[in-house]
Design an enzyme around this catalytic site. Structure first.
Site, mmCIF file in Angstrom:
data_model
loop_
_atom_site.group_PDB
_atom_site.id
_atom_site.type_symbol
_atom_site.label_atom_id
_atom_site.label_comp_id
_atom_site.label_asym_id
_atom_site.label_seq_id
_atom_site.Cartn_x
_atom_site.Cartn_y
_atom_site.Cartn_z
ATOM 1 N N GLN A 1 60.099 69.206 41.990
ATOM 2 C CA GLN A 1 60.803 68.508 41.230
ATOM 3 C C GLN A 1 62.111 69.331 40.223
ATOM 4 O OE1 GLN A 1 59.378 65.482 37.755
ATOM 5 N NE2 GLN A 1 60.584 65.997 36.666
ATOM 6 N N CYS B 1 62.056 63.107 37.214
ATOM 7 C CA CYS B 1 61.153 62.371 38.089
ATOM 8 C C CYS B 1 60.908 60.970 38.910
ATOM 9 C CB CYS B 1 59.871 62.543 37.429
ATOM 10 S SG CYS B 1 59.217 61.188 36.144
ATOM 11 N N HIS C 1 55.762 59.110 33.066
ATOM 12 C CA HIS C 1 55.942 60.143 34.274
ATOM 13 C C HIS C 1 56.054 58.668 35.407
ATOM 14 C CE1 HIS C 1 56.147 63.070 37.024
ATOM 15 N NE2 HIS C 1 55.487 63.064 37.535
ATOM 16 N N ASN D 1 53.182 62.739 43.058
ATOM 17 C CA ASN D 1 53.542 63.015 42.596
ATOM 18 C C ASN D 1 54.936 64.121 41.973
ATOM 19 O OD1 ASN D 1 54.508 64.737 39.239
ATOM 20 N ND2 ASN D 1 51.484 64.784 39.136
ATOM 21 N N TRP E 1 56.172 66.428 41.376
ATOM 22 C CA TRP E 1 56.413 68.123 41.217
ATOM 23 C C TRP E 1 55.404 68.500 42.486
ATOM 24 C CZ3 TRP E 1 53.663 66.942 35.733
ATOM 25 C CH2 TRP E 1 54.154 66.423 34.605
#
Length: 432
Positions: free
Chosen positions: A66, A72, A245, A269, A271
């Site tokens: 990200q 996100c 998130h 995720n 990230w």
């Protein structure tokens, strides 16, 4: 007819110049409209690495991390899109990705610094052309979306820049919904399902998800709030999940093994790290119930890559919203499925003409002036004497308003009432 991209690239090849996009210039207002960050510099891939590439091998959901921007939802959507190569290839069309991975994008004979992407924008595919100047830090690292596994790969950063240009700035991507981005990538129809309103969910809800996955629908999920603490800001919970998130849903499986049935979802995720730590997480004891062959068939990867498996029950227990993008009838990936027909209507609400207001205005005599559409269903589905129809409304220019009016921006509620004889679309009176 030669496209604008082809004309521009041809001229750049003749002149030997690198493209500089005047419509989305490398200046602070392309980054943020509410602040200025002097620590960010614009640099081309060739200034960051000796042999940059557009795509290394093939696009993967693991190609996206990200970065510092709060998008996100966008990164989760692209990660989901990357699991469907047939859909993904329509967005970055005719890019250097068609060349072998060993071919760098900075060869003197082909380097132009110009790229183009396609997005489904309010009912039609729109070509977005950008240059390859990207926001970086003083350490010559990308500050927003990047590929951690392949630092020489730049498709994810360039796609994010094109999407930021479509929205008006990078900051315009700060906060959003997964299904909105998926619609922009596919031209599909979005659906948002509250997982908290369990009374309205079908009893076979997991089978619905399984069927959607088989139909190549794209899905994501998110956590609004920690109900124990009422926390809404982005923060890690004890189980490894994050409030505020978004997560991609990259697989839905029902696994049968030695008389037991397990309902599992694979999430990622954006990230590229920090995973679920409960049942069915990477090193959990639940995986010990399955032999090596079964774990291999499922595709278990024990690695800190942001991707994890989680049971359907834990998804229902921890997440608030499920977001789905159903693919459009014209999508090539559905060519072997039963065909269906899509029809688009464009309309406006005009103050004093057909801006009749919401249900409240029935008693005030203006409700009936709202836009009305008559739809006839003629063909039965599967000899069941019933017809299926999906109705989706899209509010135009909301992205543009968001860029210009970030503080004051709110979405106008746009709804419809369905009757046996007519569809009535409405929004609050006198909005337009």
């Amino acid at each position: 007819m030669e496209s604008q991209y082809a004309r521009l690239k041809s001229g750049l090849l003749r002149s030997g110049r690198l493209f500089e996009d005047a419509e989305f210039p490398a200046i602070p207002r392309s980054l943020y409209f509410s602040k200025n960050d002097p620590s960010i510099y614009w640099q081309r891939p060739t200034e960051l690495i000796r042999y940059p590439k557009f795509i290394v091998g093939s696009a993967s959901r693991f190609d996206l991390d990200q970065g510092l921007l709060g998008d996100c939802w966008y990164v989760a959507a692209v990660s989901t899109l990357a699991t469907r190569p047939e859909l993904f290839k329509r967005v970055p069309t005719n890019q250097p990705s068609n060349q072998p991975a060993s071919h760098p994008i900075n060869r003197p004979t082909t380097q132009t610094g110009i790229f183009h992407f396609n997005f489904w924008f309010y009912g039609e595919w729109k070509e977005v052309i950008i240059d390859d100047r990207l926001p970086t830090s003083r350490g010559k690292k990308l500050v927003f979306c990047s590929s951690r596994e392949h630092p020489d790969e730049f498709w994810s950063a360039l796609l994010e820049k094109a999407y930021a240009k479509l929205a008006g700035s990078y900051e315009a991507l700060d906060g959003g919904w997964i299904e909105d981005a998926l619609v922009d990538f596919t031209g599909g129809i979005s659906q948002r399902i509250s997982l908290r309103d369990t009374k309205r969910l079908p009893r076979n809800f997991f089978n619905v998800l399984l069927q959607n996955n088989m139909m190549n629908s794209l899905m994501g999920t998110c956590i609004y709030v920690c109900w124990a603490t009422r926390l809404t800001m982005e923060k890690e919970l004890d189980n490894g999940l994050f409030v505020g998130h978004a997560y991609s849903i990259t697989e839905v499986l029902q696994v049968r093994f030695i008389g037991s049935t397990f309902q599992l979802l694979r999430l990622r995720n954006p990230w590229g790290r920090l995973e679920w730590r409960g049942k069915w997480s990477d090193k959990s004891k639940e995986w010990m119930n399955l032999n090596d062959r079964k774990r291999s068939e499922i595709g278990l990867i024990i690695e800190e890559d942001g991707e994890f498996w989680i049971s359907f029950e834990d998804v229902m227990r921890n997440f608030d919203v499920l977001q789905i993008c159903h693919l459009p009838p014209s999508c090539e990936i559905l060519k072997d499925k039963k065909p269906w027909i899509g029809i688009r209507y464009n309309g406006t609400w005009t103050r004093g003409v057909n801006s009749g207001g919401s249900d409240y205005f029935r008693k005030h005599g203006s409700y009936w002036t709202n836009s009305q559409y008559s739809i006839q269903l003629a063909n039965n589905d599967d000899n069941s004497n019933k017809c299926c129809i999906i109705i989706s409304l899209m509010q135009k220019h909301s992205k543009m308003a968001r860029t210009q009016l970030r503080v004051q921006y709110t979405e106008i509620p746009l709804l419809f009432d369905l009757y046996k004889v007519v569809l009535v679309c409405w929004l609050p009176a006198n909005c337009y």
